[in-house]
Motif scaffolding. Structure first.
Motif, PDB file in Angstrom:
ATOM      1  N   GLY A  57       0.776  -1.256  -0.111  1.00 23.09           N
ATOM      2  CA  GLY A  57      -0.099   0.097  -0.068  1.00 23.09           C
ATOM      3  C   GLY A  57       0.654   1.165  -0.002  1.00 23.09           C
ATOM      4  O   GLY A  57       0.306   2.280   0.329  1.00 23.09           O
ATOM      5  N   VAL A  58       2.132   1.189  -0.455  1.00 23.93           N
ATOM      6  CA  VAL A  58       2.965   2.090  -0.244  1.00 23.93           C
ATOM      7  C   VAL A  58       3.612   2.576  -1.707  1.00 23.93           C
ATOM      8  O   VAL A  58       4.055   1.355  -2.213  1.00 23.93           O
ATOM      9  CB  VAL A  58       3.959   2.061   0.901  1.00 23.93           C
ATOM     10  CG1 VAL A  58       5.285   2.423   0.497  1.00 23.93           C
ATOM     11  CG2 VAL A  58       3.551   2.546   2.334  1.00 23.93           C
ATOM     12  N   THR A  59       3.921   3.659  -2.211  1.00 27.37           N
ATOM     13  CA  THR A  59       4.441   3.717  -3.421  1.00 27.37           C
ATOM     14  C   THR A  59       5.915   4.270  -3.306  1.00 27.37           C
ATOM     15  O   THR A  59       6.908   4.210  -4.426  1.00 27.37           O
ATOM     16  CB  THR A  59       3.790   4.885  -4.301  1.00 27.37           C
ATOM     17  OG1 THR A  59       3.702   6.099  -3.515  1.00 27.37           O
ATOM     18  CG2 THR A  59       2.281   4.253  -4.484  1.00 27.37           C
ATOM     19  N   THR A  61       7.083   7.195  -3.382  1.00 23.65           N
ATOM     20  CA  THR A  61       7.157   8.481  -4.321  1.00 23.65           C
ATOM     21  C   THR A  61       6.603   9.218  -3.455  1.00 23.65           C
ATOM     22  O   THR A  61       5.485   9.454  -2.753  1.00 23.65           O
ATOM     23  CB  THR A  61       6.617   8.231  -5.695  1.00 23.65           C
ATOM     24  OG1 THR A  61       5.596   8.765  -5.851  1.00 23.65           O
ATOM     25  CG2 THR A  61       6.516   6.804  -6.050  1.00 23.65           C
ATOM     26  N   LYS A 102      -5.995  21.775 -10.478  1.00 22.90           N
ATOM     27  CA  LYS A 102      -5.245  21.099 -10.752  1.00 22.90           C
ATOM     28  C   LYS A 102      -4.196  20.742  -9.307  1.00 22.90           C
ATOM     29  O   LYS A 102      -3.626  19.651  -9.331  1.00 22.90           O
ATOM     30  CB  LYS A 102      -4.075  21.493 -11.530  1.00 22.90           C
ATOM     31  CG  LYS A 102      -4.464  21.704 -13.167  1.00 22.90           C
ATOM     32  CD  LYS A 102      -3.423  21.992 -14.071  1.00 22.90           C
ATOM     33  CE  LYS A 102      -3.935  22.177 -15.554  1.00 22.90           C
ATOM     34  NZ  LYS A 102      -3.000  22.762 -16.408  1.00 22.90           N
ATOM     35  N   GLU A 105      -6.195  17.901  -7.505  1.00 25.77           N
ATOM     36  CA  GLU A 105      -5.796  16.819  -8.262  1.00 25.77           C
ATOM     37  C   GLU A 105      -4.411  16.286  -7.575  1.00 25.77           C
ATOM     38  O   GLU A 105      -4.608  14.831  -7.442  1.00 25.77           O
ATOM     39  CB  GLU A 105      -5.664  16.842  -9.771  1.00 25.77           C
ATOM     40  CG  GLU A 105      -7.168  17.105 -10.183  1.00 25.77           C
ATOM     41  CD  GLU A 105      -6.928  17.194 -11.927  1.00 25.77           C
ATOM     42  OE1 GLU A 105      -6.043  17.059 -12.484  1.00 25.77           O
ATOM     43  OE2 GLU A 105      -7.922  18.129 -12.386  1.00 25.77           O
ATOM     44  N   GLN A 109      -3.837  12.808  -5.151  1.00 31.80           N
ATOM     45  CA  GLN A 109      -2.982  11.435  -5.541  1.00 31.80           C
ATOM     46  C   GLN A 109      -2.565  10.717  -4.294  1.00 31.80           C
ATOM     47  O   GLN A 109      -2.149   9.700  -4.202  1.00 31.80           O
ATOM     48  CB  GLN A 109      -1.642  11.910  -6.165  1.00 31.80           C
ATOM     49  CG  GLN A 109      -2.071  12.444  -7.856  1.00 31.80           C
ATOM     50  CD  GLN A 109      -2.862  11.511  -8.447  1.00 31.80           C
ATOM     51  OE1 GLN A 109      -2.501  10.266  -8.550  1.00 31.80           O
ATOM     52  NE2 GLN A 109      -3.876  12.034  -9.033  1.00 31.80           N
ATOM     53  N   LYS A 111      -4.312  11.006  -1.404  1.00 35.39           N
ATOM     54  CA  LYS A 111      -5.465  10.137  -1.050  1.00 35.39           C
ATOM     55  C   LYS A 111      -5.811   8.639  -1.796  1.00 35.39           C
ATOM     56  O   LYS A 111      -6.032   7.733  -1.094  1.00 35.39           O
ATOM     57  CB  LYS A 111      -6.769  10.947  -1.421  1.00 35.39           C
ATOM     58  CG  LYS A 111      -8.123  10.425  -1.011  1.00 35.39           C
ATOM     59  CD  LYS A 111      -9.183  11.751  -0.924  1.00 35.39           C
ATOM     60  CE  LYS A 111     -10.452  11.282  -0.750  1.00 35.39           C
ATOM     61  NZ  LYS A 111     -11.565  12.429  -1.003  1.00 35.39           N
ATOM     62  N   PHE A 112      -5.542   8.846  -3.077  1.00 38.22           N
ATOM     63  CA  PHE A 112      -5.435   7.497  -3.846  1.00 38.22           C
ATOM     64  C   PHE A 112      -4.289   6.766  -3.716  1.00 38.22           C
ATOM     65  O   PHE A 112      -4.159   5.704  -4.481  1.00 38.22           O
ATOM     66  CB  PHE A 112      -5.788   8.039  -5.486  1.00 38.22           C
ATOM     67  CG  PHE A 112      -6.756   8.826  -5.652  1.00 38.22           C
ATOM     68  CD1 PHE A 112      -7.975   8.812  -4.578  1.00 38.22           C
ATOM     69  CD2 PHE A 112      -6.934   9.658  -6.636  1.00 38.22           C
ATOM     70  CE1 PHE A 112      -9.023   9.728  -5.011  1.00 38.22           C
ATOM     71  CE2 PHE A 112      -8.016  10.385  -7.155  1.00 38.22           C
ATOM     72  CZ  PHE A 112      -9.214  10.551  -6.156  1.00 38.22           C
ATOM     73  N   LYS A 113      -3.462   7.011  -2.763  1.00 43.28           N
ATOM     74  CA  LYS A 113      -2.188   6.108  -2.483  1.00 43.28           C
ATOM     75  C   LYS A 113      -1.271   6.016  -3.694  1.00 43.28           C
ATOM     76  O   LYS A 113      -0.597   5.264  -3.774  1.00 43.28           O
ATOM     77  CB  LYS A 113      -2.764   4.760  -2.026  1.00 43.28           C
ATOM     78  CG  LYS A 113      -3.865   4.530  -1.239  1.00 43.28           C
ATOM     79  CD  LYS A 113      -3.039   4.762   0.258  1.00 43.28           C
ATOM     80  CE  LYS A 113      -3.944   4.364   1.531  1.00 43.28           C
ATOM     81  NZ  LYS A 113      -3.191   4.890   2.576  1.00 43.28           N
ATOM     82  N   GLN A 114      -1.304   7.168  -4.592  1.00 45.22           N
ATOM     83  CA  GLN A 114      -0.677   7.181  -5.659  1.00 45.22           C
ATOM     84  C   GLN A 114       0.919   7.531  -5.309  1.00 45.22           C
ATOM     85  O   GLN A 114       1.950   7.503  -5.801  1.00 45.22           O
ATOM     86  CB  GLN A 114      -1.007   8.034  -6.846  1.00 45.22           C
ATOM     87  CG  GLN A 114      -0.243   8.016  -7.952  1.00 45.22           C
ATOM     88  CD  GLN A 114      -0.228   6.635  -8.717  1.00 45.22           C
ATOM     89  OE1 GLN A 114      -1.303   5.845  -8.225  1.00 45.22           O
ATOM     90  NE2 GLN A 114       0.769   6.245  -9.484  1.00 45.22           N
TER      91      GLN A 114
END
Lengths: 326, 326
Positions: A57-59, A61, A102, A105, A109, A111-114
């Motif tokens: 669950g971690v990117t 980045t 923007k 948005e 990211q 929140k969306f785990k991006q």
DNA sequence: CTGTTAGCGCCTTCAG
DNA sequence: CTGAAGGCGCTAACAG
């Protein structure tokens, strides 16, 4: 692309064992470990980062938000990214064009785990709006702000600006003009405090016409240049809060045949590339260290570590737009 | 965080149906769709991007490789990123500091499925080395290169440079100096061809001392400035392949009391921000469109589409470093 | 048109 | 110390 299952097969162990050596988690006998390692080597195994990210669950980045490509940003971004890479993180750049949507948005990211954390060079939305996103991960910024949900690696603009103004005073300048940014910004407030004290202490009158606030990084330098050309009460020195605006200012007055330092002293701020090219006298306040600190904060938050930050320092970089008039 | 299963439950359908409305793939009755949509709304469902990426093996992110945060890069990066966002892609920036190893690491990200495609602003490794990575995904670049494994949204420097030189000629300049980049670079070769033809056609002697190649974007402008100051055979105009180097050149000669256009005409290239600030006459060759095209190529490759590219154009931007001497 | 089912690659209990 | 098994959230056949 081989997976841990392939490794397990050729090593003659189970995939759990392979996973254990991969994560260095739990007990694995020396022999098993060796077998696994050589199996990985043999079949050219590469962990699938996507699977890992999904699983954990971690990117790894960090999002870097800025309104646009700014001149000042170069050095900061470079150091930020280098530090990130050193600690195994990627950086995602979001250029918002000062468009609130923007920016949202980009914030989303997280929140969306991006992305795992966010750095904001210069915000576009109100802090109140941004604050809501801090529940999804750590946020740090370059702006000065004193709240507990966000970290700010700020430089003490009060002291820095005072130092700069005293320097100008010692060079013989007496009629000051000041160009400041967003008045909500705590850096601006610190500068305001410094300049008021300075004028008071030196018994220098402050010309309201030349206390310019709210100038943005776009082309306000040009507008200020025009204003200066038309003005009847010209200051003899102008202190800017950013090299870039100072550069635009000079550029514009040059078009009309004026020059710095002959017609007006100009002090920039940032010690950016442009200041070197245009021979601007400016203030260096260790942007690199701020970039380092900004990342380190996020890293510490994300990994529950406690790596030390670096201490900031100021220095006046003497070039050509300020001369000794005494 | 709710998942499609939660959505499915509250909508009273199966998760496949939810997935179908999510991906807009396959048939879903209007009623089901409506139920799913309102269920998503109700429980605040957000798709887990990590899971999607994992599942599809695709990250929807493009790597952007550059040696450092260069001045020229701003506009290009901005447009590239905007286009990417428009098509649902993220951009990962890799700053290599001209370190070959770092560039390899960035290239490797595609092998590891961390990014889907790569854009290279300026390479550090040899093309031969980079070529190996093209098996993992599409690569595009700004440099001109004519091979089938890589796309190059190049501007025709032959024509552009010829046009620029003719312009200088018409303004009355006769002793030309040329500053070019890496001689391996096809853009450089195109420029070389143009200038040779130009000198021949006009019957102008080419001074070898002032045919400078291999200048890098670091501080060669300064070195060239010194060379010019010391030189006995000074050209009356210098055409640079980049605004930034031209700016450094002017900056340096100014330090020694020289000026452009009085002492030498200077032509930049790029029409970058810095050229505006420093009043450089320069050549605009639609960087924005190149950025657009570079992304579009990758997008087309990745999605088997065929979106049209934009046609490039040239324009000479007349500012102050070139004057009419006739 | 819809539900069931089988993965994607990895990590982590849980027994042994 | 090790293997089996389950699950992360989602998509994509495959039957119905």
């Amino acid at each position: 692309m081989p997976t841990i299952i392939d490794v397990a097969k050729t090593a003659g162990v189970s995939k759990s064992t392979v996973s254990r050596v991969l994560t260095d988690n739990g007990y694995v006998s020396k022999e098993s470990r060796k077998k696994v390692l050589s199996a990985m080597e043999e079949i050219g195994y590469i962990p699938n980062i996507l699977a890992r990210q999904f699983q954990s669950g971690v990117t790894k980045t960090i999002g870097f938000i800025a309104p646009s490509y700014m001149n000042t940003m170069g050095k900061f971004l470079q150091v930020f990214m280098e530090t990130a890479k050193k600690y195994g993180y990627f950086v995602n750049l979001y250029l918002t064009s000062e468009d609130k949507q923007k920016e949202i948005e980009a914030l989303n990211q997280m929140k969306f785990k991006q992305i795992d954390g966010i750095f904001i060079l210069t915000r576009t939305n109100e802090w109140e709006v941004i604050k809501k996103f801090s529940q999804y991960g750590p946020i740090s910024t370059w702006n000065r702000i004193e709240e507990d949900w966000i970290y700010s690696s700020y430089f003490d603009h009060y002291e820095g600006y005072l130092k700069a103004l005293n320097y100008l005073y010692n060079q013989g300048y007496r009629q000051f003009g000041h160009v400041l940014g967003n008045s909500q910004n705590l850096n601006t407030k610190a500068r305001l405090k410094a300049l008021h004290e300075f004028h008071q202490n030196k018994g220098l009158k402050l010309d309201d016409e030349w206390l310019i606030q709210e100038s943005s990084l776009y082309d306000d330098g040009k507008l200020i240049g025009e204003k200066w050309i038309d003005s009847k009460s010209k200051p003899d020195v102008l202190a800017f809060y950013s090299d870039y605006i100072a550069a635009q200012f000079i550029s514009r007055i040059e078009e009309k045949g004026f020059k710095s330092p002959e017609n007006i002293g100009v002090l920039g701020f940032d010690n950016s590339e442009i200041s070197e090219l245009m021979h601007l006298t400016t203030v260096d306040y260790s942007i690199e260290k701020q970039a380092y600190n900004s990342f380190i904060y996020l890293y510490n938050q994300l990994n529950e570590e406690n790596i030390a930050e670096k201490k900031l320092t100021t220095k006046i970089i003497k070039r050509k737009t300020i001369v000794n008039r005494t």
